[in-house]
Design a protein around this motif. Structure first.
Motif, PDB file in Angstrom:
ATOM      1  N   GLU A 189     -28.938  19.268  61.463  1.00  0.00           N
ATOM      2  CA  GLU A 189     -29.979  20.263  61.705  1.00  0.00           C
ATOM      3  C   GLU A 189     -29.613  21.638  61.138  1.00  0.00           C
ATOM      4  O   GLU A 189     -30.391  22.226  60.384  1.00  0.00           O
ATOM      5  CB  GLU A 189     -30.267  20.391  63.201  1.00  0.00           C
ATOM      6  CG  GLU A 189     -31.361  21.395  63.500  1.00  0.00           C
ATOM      7  CD  GLU A 189     -31.683  21.526  64.981  1.00  0.00           C
ATOM      8  OE1 GLU A 189     -32.481  22.413  65.321  1.00  0.00           O
ATOM      9  OE2 GLU A 189     -31.134  20.758  65.798  1.00  0.00           O
ATOM     10  N   MET A 204     -33.116  20.247  70.061  1.00  0.00           N
ATOM     11  CA  MET A 204     -33.060  20.016  68.630  1.00  0.00           C
ATOM     12  C   MET A 204     -34.475  20.164  68.060  1.00  0.00           C
ATOM     13  O   MET A 204     -35.431  19.640  68.610  1.00  0.00           O
ATOM     14  CB  MET A 204     -32.500  18.622  68.342  1.00  0.00           C
ATOM     15  CG  MET A 204     -32.567  18.239  66.887  1.00  0.00           C
ATOM     16  SD  MET A 204     -31.763  16.698  66.406  1.00  0.00           S
ATOM     17  CE  MET A 204     -32.522  15.493  67.439  1.00  0.00           C
ATOM     18  N   GLU A 206     -25.736  15.559  64.876  1.00  0.00           N
ATOM     19  CA  GLU A 206     -27.070  16.179  64.943  1.00  0.00           C
ATOM     20  C   GLU A 206     -26.995  17.663  64.600  1.00  0.00           C
ATOM     21  O   GLU A 206     -27.858  18.184  63.890  1.00  0.00           O
ATOM     22  CB  GLU A 206     -27.674  15.965  66.337  1.00  0.00           C
ATOM     23  CG  GLU A 206     -28.027  14.518  66.606  1.00  0.00           C
ATOM     24  CD  GLU A 206     -28.409  14.243  68.060  1.00  0.00           C
ATOM     25  OE1 GLU A 206     -28.164  15.108  68.938  1.00  0.00           O
ATOM     26  OE2 GLU A 206     -28.928  13.147  68.316  1.00  0.00           O
ATOM     27  N   HIS A 219     -34.242  19.183  61.621  1.00  0.00           N
ATOM     28  CA  HIS A 219     -33.316  18.050  61.557  1.00  0.00           C
ATOM     29  C   HIS A 219     -33.731  17.074  60.458  1.00  0.00           C
ATOM     30  O   HIS A 219     -32.900  16.645  59.654  1.00  0.00           O
ATOM     31  CB  HIS A 219     -33.260  17.328  62.910  1.00  0.00           C
ATOM     32  CG  HIS A 219     -32.326  16.162  62.917  1.00  0.00           C
ATOM     33  ND1 HIS A 219     -32.715  14.900  62.535  1.00  0.00           N
ATOM     34  CD2 HIS A 219     -31.012  16.072  63.242  1.00  0.00           C
ATOM     35  CE1 HIS A 219     -31.696  14.083  62.626  1.00  0.00           C
ATOM     36  NE2 HIS A 219     -30.647  14.769  63.055  1.00  0.00           N
ATOM     37  N   LYS A 223     -22.005  12.130  68.443  1.00  0.00           N
ATOM     38  CA  LYS A 223     -23.408  12.138  68.022  1.00  0.00           C
ATOM     39  C   LYS A 223     -24.019  13.542  68.090  1.00  0.00           C
ATOM     40  O   LYS A 223     -24.707  13.953  67.149  1.00  0.00           O
ATOM     41  CB  LYS A 223     -24.236  11.154  68.842  1.00  0.00           C
ATOM     42  CG  LYS A 223     -25.665  11.069  68.362  1.00  0.00           C
ATOM     43  CD  LYS A 223     -26.466  10.041  69.132  1.00  0.00           C
ATOM     44  CE  LYS A 223     -27.894  10.032  68.590  1.00  0.00           C
ATOM     45  NZ  LYS A 223     -28.760   9.170  69.350  1.00  0.00           N
TER      46      LYS A 223
END
Length: 126
Positions: free
Chosen positions: A42, A1, A38, A6, A34
């Motif tokens: 993002e 990530m 994310e 994000h 989760k």
């Protein structure tokens, strides 16, 4: 990530959908979803909504049309509120849904108008 993308996405997501909406989505995330939260933050909100090529108002209008056509009423409710936050007027929302009705079908327009009227009534009460 990518943390920068994000974080940018989280800022935009909160600005468009509201702090409470985003907090609730994140609070309800668990080990299973989760990674999805994310991803949405993002890529959807950071990498796409964070681009300079279109203003947020235009992005909101496009989303209203696409989400209407995809028959996603929960998302449509959230994005009607977000569109208003981004400066889309109720008259402009009506015009988007008129266009949807012609190009995607009257039933799609019927549902979109009904949901918008419900959202407007909720907002007018508050």
């Amino acid at each position: 990530m990518d943390k920068t993308t994000h974080d940018k996405g989280l800022e935009i997501r909160k600005a468009v959908l509201g702090e409470a909406y985003v907090a609730n989505a994140l609070k309800n995330s668990d080990e299973f979803n989760k990674p999805f939260q994310e991803l949405v933050t993002e890529y959807c909100w950071g990498a796409c909504w964070g681009r300079d090529g279109l203003p947020r108002k235009t992005r909101s209008m496009l989303n209203l049309a696409m989400i209407s056509i995809l028959n996603r009423p929960h998302e449509l409710r959230a994005h009607i509120k977000g569109a208003l936050t981004n400066g889309v007027s109720r008259d402009e929302i009506r015009e988007v849904f008129m266009q949807v009705a012609i190009y995607a079908g009257i039933p799609c327009g019927v549902d979109s108008f009904r949901i918008a009227r419900e959202v407007f009534a909720e907002l007018d009460k508050a």
